[in-house]
Design a protein around this motif. Structure first.
Motif, PDB file in Angstrom:
ATOM      1  N   TYR A  70      56.837  76.258  20.848  1.00  8.57           N
ATOM      2  CA  TYR A  70      57.118  77.002  22.058  1.00  8.57           C
ATOM      3  C   TYR A  70      58.517  76.629  22.548  1.00  8.57           C
ATOM      4  O   TYR A  70      58.961  75.486  22.423  1.00  8.57           O
ATOM      5  CB  TYR A  70      56.111  76.678  23.166  1.00  8.57           C
ATOM      6  CG  TYR A  70      54.840  77.487  23.113  1.00  8.57           C
ATOM      7  CD1 TYR A  70      53.762  77.055  22.345  1.00  8.57           C
ATOM      8  CD2 TYR A  70      54.713  78.671  23.828  1.00  8.57           C
ATOM      9  CE1 TYR A  70      52.579  77.799  22.296  1.00  8.57           C
ATOM     10  CE2 TYR A  70      53.540  79.416  23.785  1.00  8.57           C
ATOM     11  CZ  TYR A  70      52.492  78.977  23.017  1.00  8.57           C
ATOM     12  OH  TYR A  70      51.320  79.708  22.961  1.00  8.57           O
ATOM     13  N   GLN A  96      60.907  76.548  26.014  1.00  6.96           N
ATOM     14  CA  GLN A  96      60.850  76.583  27.475  1.00  6.96           C
ATOM     15  C   GLN A  96      62.264  76.509  28.041  1.00  6.96           C
ATOM     16  O   GLN A  96      62.852  75.439  28.123  1.00  6.96           O
ATOM     17  CB  GLN A  96      59.997  75.434  28.034  1.00  6.96           C
ATOM     18  CG  GLN A  96      59.749  75.538  29.527  1.00  6.96           C
ATOM     19  CD  GLN A  96      58.861  74.418  30.056  1.00  6.96           C
ATOM     20  OE1 GLN A  96      59.003  73.268  29.661  1.00  6.96           O
ATOM     21  NE2 GLN A  96      57.933  74.768  30.940  1.00  6.96           N
ATOM     22  N   MET A 122      57.085  79.332  29.257  1.00  8.56           N
ATOM     23  CA  MET A 122      56.887  78.977  27.846  1.00  8.56           C
ATOM     24  C   MET A 122      56.825  80.248  27.008  1.00  8.56           C
ATOM     25  O   MET A 122      56.070  81.173  27.322  1.00  8.56           O
ATOM     26  CB  MET A 122      55.586  78.204  27.674  1.00  8.56           C
ATOM     27  CG  MET A 122      55.492  76.930  28.481  1.00  8.56           C
ATOM     28  SD  MET A 122      56.339  75.574  27.696  1.00  8.56           S
ATOM     29  CE  MET A 122      55.144  75.120  26.459  1.00  8.56           C
ATOM     30  N   LEU A 152      56.325  81.697  23.049  1.00  5.43           N
ATOM     31  CA  LEU A 152      55.937  81.357  21.690  1.00  5.43           C
ATOM     32  C   LEU A 152      57.056  81.729  20.723  1.00  5.43           C
ATOM     33  O   LEU A 152      57.536  82.862  20.717  1.00  5.43           O
ATOM     34  CB  LEU A 152      54.663  82.095  21.297  1.00  5.43           C
ATOM     35  CG  LEU A 152      54.155  81.847  19.874  1.00  5.43           C
ATOM     36  CD1 LEU A 152      53.743  80.388  19.698  1.00  5.43           C
ATOM     37  CD2 LEU A 152      52.987  82.772  19.549  1.00  5.43           C
ATOM     38  N   PHE A 155      58.763  72.732  22.379  1.00  6.40           N
ATOM     39  CA  PHE A 155      57.536  71.964  22.302  1.00  6.40           C
ATOM     40  C   PHE A 155      56.744  72.360  21.059  1.00  6.40           C
ATOM     41  O   PHE A 155      56.552  73.540  20.783  1.00  6.40           O
ATOM     42  CB  PHE A 155      56.663  72.206  23.539  1.00  6.40           C
ATOM     43  CG  PHE A 155      57.234  71.653  24.807  1.00  6.40           C
ATOM     44  CD1 PHE A 155      57.982  72.452  25.652  1.00  6.40           C
ATOM     45  CD2 PHE A 155      57.034  70.325  25.144  1.00  6.40           C
ATOM     46  CE1 PHE A 155      58.509  71.949  26.828  1.00  6.40           C
ATOM     47  CE2 PHE A 155      57.560  69.802  26.318  1.00  6.40           C
ATOM     48  CZ  PHE A 155      58.302  70.613  27.159  1.00  6.40           C
ATOM     49  N   MET A 210      45.404  73.632  23.848  1.00  9.96           N
ATOM     50  CA  MET A 210      46.509  73.223  23.005  1.00  9.96           C
ATOM     51  C   MET A 210      46.981  71.833  23.415  1.00  9.96           C
ATOM     52  O   MET A 210      47.046  71.512  24.593  1.00  9.96           O
ATOM     53  CB  MET A 210      47.666  74.214  23.122  1.00  9.96           C
ATOM     54  CG  MET A 210      47.479  75.459  22.282  1.00  9.96           C
ATOM     55  SD  MET A 210      48.976  76.427  22.128  1.00  9.96           S
ATOM     56  CE  MET A 210      49.126  77.034  23.781  1.00  9.96           C
ATOM     57  N   PHE A 247      50.186  69.431  23.334  1.00  5.54           N
ATOM     58  CA  PHE A 247      51.629  69.550  23.206  1.00  5.54           C
ATOM     59  C   PHE A 247      52.284  68.195  22.966  1.00  5.54           C
ATOM     60  O   PHE A 247      51.805  67.165  23.452  1.00  5.54           O
ATOM     61  CB  PHE A 247      52.230  70.146  24.478  1.00  5.54           C
ATOM     62  CG  PHE A 247      51.951  71.619  24.671  1.00  5.54           C
ATOM     63  CD1 PHE A 247      50.774  72.039  25.252  1.00  5.54           C
ATOM     64  CD2 PHE A 247      52.891  72.571  24.285  1.00  5.54           C
ATOM     65  CE1 PHE A 247      50.515  73.388  25.442  1.00  5.54           C
ATOM     66  CE2 PHE A 247      52.636  73.921  24.469  1.00  5.54           C
ATOM     67  CZ  PHE A 247      51.458  74.327  25.040  1.00  5.54           C
ATOM     68  N   GLY A 248      53.413  68.216  22.276  1.00  6.95           N
ATOM     69  CA  GLY A 248      54.267  67.044  22.194  1.00  6.95           C
ATOM     70  C   GLY A 248      55.111  66.923  23.459  1.00  6.95           C
ATOM     71  O   GLY A 248      55.033  67.768  24.359  1.00  6.95           O
ATOM     72  N   ALA A 249      55.910  65.883  23.520  1.00  7.72           N
ATOM     73  CA  ALA A 249      56.728  65.625  24.717  1.00  7.72           C
ATOM     74  C   ALA A 249      57.972  66.494  24.786  1.00  7.72           C
ATOM     75  O   ALA A 249      58.636  66.535  25.818  1.00  7.72           O
ATOM     76  CB  ALA A 249      57.115  64.157  24.777  1.00  7.72           C
TER      77      ALA A 249
END
Lengths: 114, 114
Positions: free
Chosen positions: A37, A39, A45, A47, A91, A102, A104-106
């Motif tokens: 994603y 941002q 956000m 996709l 992300f 979902m 998410f990573g940082a």
């Protein structure tokens, strides 16, 4: 529990160059989905690309492609011909098949320089 | 509107107060999700609705948080006795169904608890 790791907090790239963002994940599941994603500062956000784990072929969407290595649990994003509008947080996200949340990573902050 | 909308865009409140955050999903989307994004982090799943019912609320941090979707469209996230640690961007997303259907995100509500 599934975890998603993005080891690059910040990256930069020159306009028109190629950049690769890294993502690794940890899961015991065999069927799942992976996402990237974008941002921008507007916070919305968007996709970028999606990969089903059962598909061996790497997903591509125009200038965006992924390198999905299931055994290594790696899911990197390659942006070709970078544009100024690509500047954003990116992300990586994981979702188990049949699930709805979902993970998410940082995130990685990407800056495209003119 | 064509996309997911969230109101207010920003909310500042004092510790101990009650707040409501609203989400208008894309018309026809049956699934609705709430996420919380703390500063410098990726979104964290809170709750998911399928129609009017909360199908998965496992991400709600404690009983101060509650969400409703009485008519299967608009959803309200309610936070009682707000704490400074609740400060974050609250994101809403909607999708046609569940599973791997693309989630479309709203711009979020930035909540600041003083």
């Amino acid at each position: 529990a599934q975890t998603v790791t993005q080891s690059q907090p910040e990256m930069s790239v020159q306009e028109a160059e190629t950049v690769t963002l890294s993502c690794t994940y940890d899961t015991s599941e065999n069927n799942y989905y992976l996402f990237w994603y974008k941002q921008p500062p507007s916070r919305q956000m968007i996709l970028v690309i999606r990969q089903e784990a059962y598909k061996q072929q790497n997903a591509t969407e125009n200038r965006f492609s992924v390198n999905f290595q299931k055994a290594a649990k790696s899911f990197s994003l390659k942006i070709s011909d970078s544009q100024l509008g690509d500047t954003a947080m990116y992300f990586c996200a994981f979702m188990k098949l049949g699930n709805n949340d979902m993970r998410f990573g940082a995130g990685t902050r990407l800056t495209v320089k003119p | 509107g064509a996309g997911v909308s969230q109101t207010p865009s920003n909310k500042v409140t004092e510790k101990g107060k009650y707040v409501e955050l609203r989400c208008d999903p894309i018309s026809g989307h049956t699934a609705l999700y709430w996420y919380r994004q703390s500063l410098g982090q990726g979104p964290e799943f809170l709750i998911y609705f399928q129609g009017t019912g909360a199908a998965d609320d496992s991400g709600l941090p404690n009983d101060r948080f509650f969400a409703v979707r009485p008519e299967g469209s608009v959803s309200t996230l309610k936070i009682q006795r707000t704490e400074r640690g609740d400060s974050a961007v609250y994101l809403c997303a909607s999708s046609w169904g569940t599973g791997n259907n693309e989630q479309f995100f709203g711009p979020g509500t930035r909540l600041t608890v003083l």
